[in-house]
Enzyme design. Structure first.
Site, PDB file in Angstrom:
ATOM      1  N   LYS A 194       0.833  -1.215   0.000  1.00 10.28           N
ATOM      2  CA  LYS A 194       0.000   0.000   0.000  1.00 10.28           C
ATOM      3  C   LYS A 194       0.864   1.261   0.000  1.00 10.28           C
ATOM      4  CE  LYS A 194      -2.206  -0.924   3.906  1.00 10.28           C
ATOM      5  NZ  LYS A 194      -1.616  -2.192   4.337  1.00 10.28           N
TER       6      LYS A 194
ATOM      7  N   ARG B 292      -9.361   0.921   9.143  1.00  8.07           N
ATOM      8  CA  ARG B 292      -9.019  -0.459   9.477  1.00  8.07           C
ATOM      9  C   ARG B 292     -10.158  -1.152  10.226  1.00  8.07           C
ATOM     10  NH1 ARG B 292      -3.063   0.397   9.334  1.00  8.07           N
ATOM     11  NH2 ARG B 292      -1.990  -1.590   9.517  1.00  8.07           N
TER      12      ARG B 292
ATOM     13  N   ARG C   2      11.673  -1.572  11.656  1.00  9.59           N
ATOM     14  CA  ARG C   2      10.544  -1.224  12.524  1.00  9.59           C
ATOM     15  C   ARG C   2      10.371  -2.258  13.633  1.00  9.59           C
ATOM     16  NH1 ARG C   2       5.392  -0.083   8.696  1.00  9.59           N
ATOM     17  NH2 ARG C   2       4.379  -1.163  10.401  1.00  9.59           N
TER      18      ARG C   2
HETATM   19  P1  AMP Z   1       1.005   0.341   9.356  1.00  7.52           P
HETATM   20  O1  AMP Z   1       2.220   1.168   9.218  1.00  7.52           O
HETATM   21  O2  AMP Z   1      -0.160   0.847   8.551  1.00  7.52           O
HETATM   22  O3  AMP Z   1       1.254  -1.134   9.130  1.00  7.52           O
HETATM   23  O4  AMP Z   1       0.535   0.478  10.878  1.00  7.52           O
HETATM   24  C1  AMP Z   1       1.358   0.045  11.948  1.00  7.52           C
HETATM   25  C2  AMP Z   1       0.500  -0.156  13.199  1.00  7.52           C
HETATM   26  O5  AMP Z   1      -0.108   1.088  13.590  1.00  7.52           O
HETATM   27  C3  AMP Z   1      -0.668  -1.122  13.042  1.00  7.52           C
HETATM   28  O6  AMP Z   1      -0.267  -2.474  13.208  1.00  7.52           O
HETATM   29  C4  AMP Z   1      -1.586  -0.643  14.169  1.00  7.52           C
HETATM   30  O7  AMP Z   1      -1.122  -1.057  15.430  1.00  7.52           O
HETATM   31  C5  AMP Z   1      -1.417   0.868  14.102  1.00  7.52           C
HETATM   32  N1  AMP Z   1      -2.385   1.480  13.156  1.00  7.52           N
HETATM   33  C6  AMP Z   1      -2.088   2.081  11.971  1.00  7.52           C
HETATM   34  N2  AMP Z   1      -3.200   2.530  11.362  1.00  7.52           N
HETATM   35  C7  AMP Z   1      -4.235   2.191  12.179  1.00  7.52           C
HETATM   36  C8  AMP Z   1      -5.647   2.351  12.102  1.00  7.52           C
HETATM   37  N3  AMP Z   1      -6.230   2.940  11.039  1.00  7.52           N
HETATM   38  N4  AMP Z   1      -6.396   1.873  13.133  1.00  7.52           N
HETATM   39  C9  AMP Z   1      -5.825   1.284  14.207  1.00  7.52           C
HETATM   40  N5  AMP Z   1      -4.524   1.085  14.335  1.00  7.52           N
HETATM   41  C10 AMP Z   1      -3.705   1.532  13.347  1.00  7.52           C
END
Ligand code: AMP
Length: 198
Positions: free
Chosen positions: A13, A88, A139
Site C-alpha cells: 500500500k 481499518r 521497525r
Molecule cells: P502500518 O504502518 O499501517 O502497518 O501500521 C502500523 C500499526 O499502527 C498497526 O499495526 C496498528 O497497530 C497501528 N495502526 C495504523 N493505522 C491504524 C488504524 N487505522 N487503526 C488502528 N490502528 C492503526
C-alpha cells in the site's frame, strides 16, 4: 479525489500510495506513519500507541478518527487524499464517510490489494534481511511473529470493511502479487474509471 488503499500489512500500500501522490497531486496519509511520528516525538499518544503497535493490535477508533479528522483539515489535503492503512475497522470507514460528506466530498475509489498471506511473511523476512544488511533501522513491529498477529488482526477487524464497501459498489480489487509496475497500472485503470464517473 479521495482514494482508499486497502490490504493486509506488507501488501504494498505504501509503495503504491507514494506513486499516486506524485501522479495525481494527492496527499498520502498513512495512519501508521502518523503514529510512528507520535512515538518519535514522545507524546502521550505515542507512548500509549507504541505498546499496541508492537503487539500488532489496533489503536482505538477514537484516537485514529480524531487524528485523521484534524489532519484532513490541513491545506495539503484539500486536493484529495490517498488513505493508506486507514480505515481499518467498519467504525473508521463510517466515520470517514461522514467526515467527507460534511465537507461535500466522498470516497471516489476503494482499491483492495489482494495478496497471498504466506508469501507476505516470506517477503517481510527478505525485506528485514535486506534492511539489516544495508545497516538500516528495522521497525519494531517488523518481525515474522508480530506480522502473523497483524495479519490475524487484519482478518478479524479490517476484512469486514471489504464487504462494507463492496455492498456499496465502491470496491475494486487489484492483484497485489504482480510486479510493482503491473500493480501500479491496474490501480491507474481503477482511478481512470473513477474519474469518468465523477
Ligand atoms: P502500518 O504502518 O499501517 O502497518 O501500521 C502500523 C500499526 O499502527 C498497526 O499495526 C496498528 O497497530 C497501528 N495502526 C495504523 N493505522 C491504524 C488504524 N487505522 N487503526 C488502528 N490502528 C492503526
Amino acid at each position: 479525489m479521495n482514494i482508499i488503499l486497502l490490504g493486509p500489512p506488507g501488501a504494498g500500500k505504501g509503495t503504491q500510495a507514494k506513486k499516486l501522490e506524485d501522479k495525481y497531486g494527492l496527499k498520502q496519509l498513512s495512519t501508521g506513519d502518523m503514529l510512528r511520528a507520535e512515538i518519535a516525538a514522545g507524546t502521550d499518544l505515542g507512548v500509549q500507541a507504541k505498546q499496541i503497535i508492537d503487539r500488532g493490535d489496533l489503536v482505538s477508533d477514537d484516537i485514529i478518527i480524531g487524528m485523521i479528522s484534524s489532519r484532513t483539515e490541513q491545506d495539503d489535503c484539500q486536493n484529495g487524499v490517498i488513505f493508506d492503512g486507514f480505515p481499518r475497522t467498519v467504525a473508521q470507514a463510517e466515520a470517514l464517510e461522514n467526515m467527507l460528506s460534511d465537507k461535500g466530498q466522498r470516497i471516489d475509489a476503494v482499491i483492495e490489494l489482494k495478496v497471498d498471506e504466506e508469501a507476505l511473511v516470506g517477503r517481510l523476512e527478505n525485506r528485514i534481511a535486506e534492511m539489516k544488511a544495508a545497516g538500516q533501522e528495522v521497525r519494531s513491529d517488523d518481525n515474522a511473529e508480530t506480522l502473523r498477529h497483524r495479519l490475524a488482526t487484519f482478518r478479524e477487524q479490517t476484512a469486514p470493511i471489504i464487504p462494507f464497501f463492496a455492498d456499496k459498489d465502491m470496491l475494486r480489487t487489484v492483484d497485489g502479487m504482480q510486479a510493482i509496475d503491473a500493480v501500479e497500472a491496474a490501480i491507474d485503470a481503477v482511478i481512470d474509471e473513477a474519474k469518468t464517473v465523477s
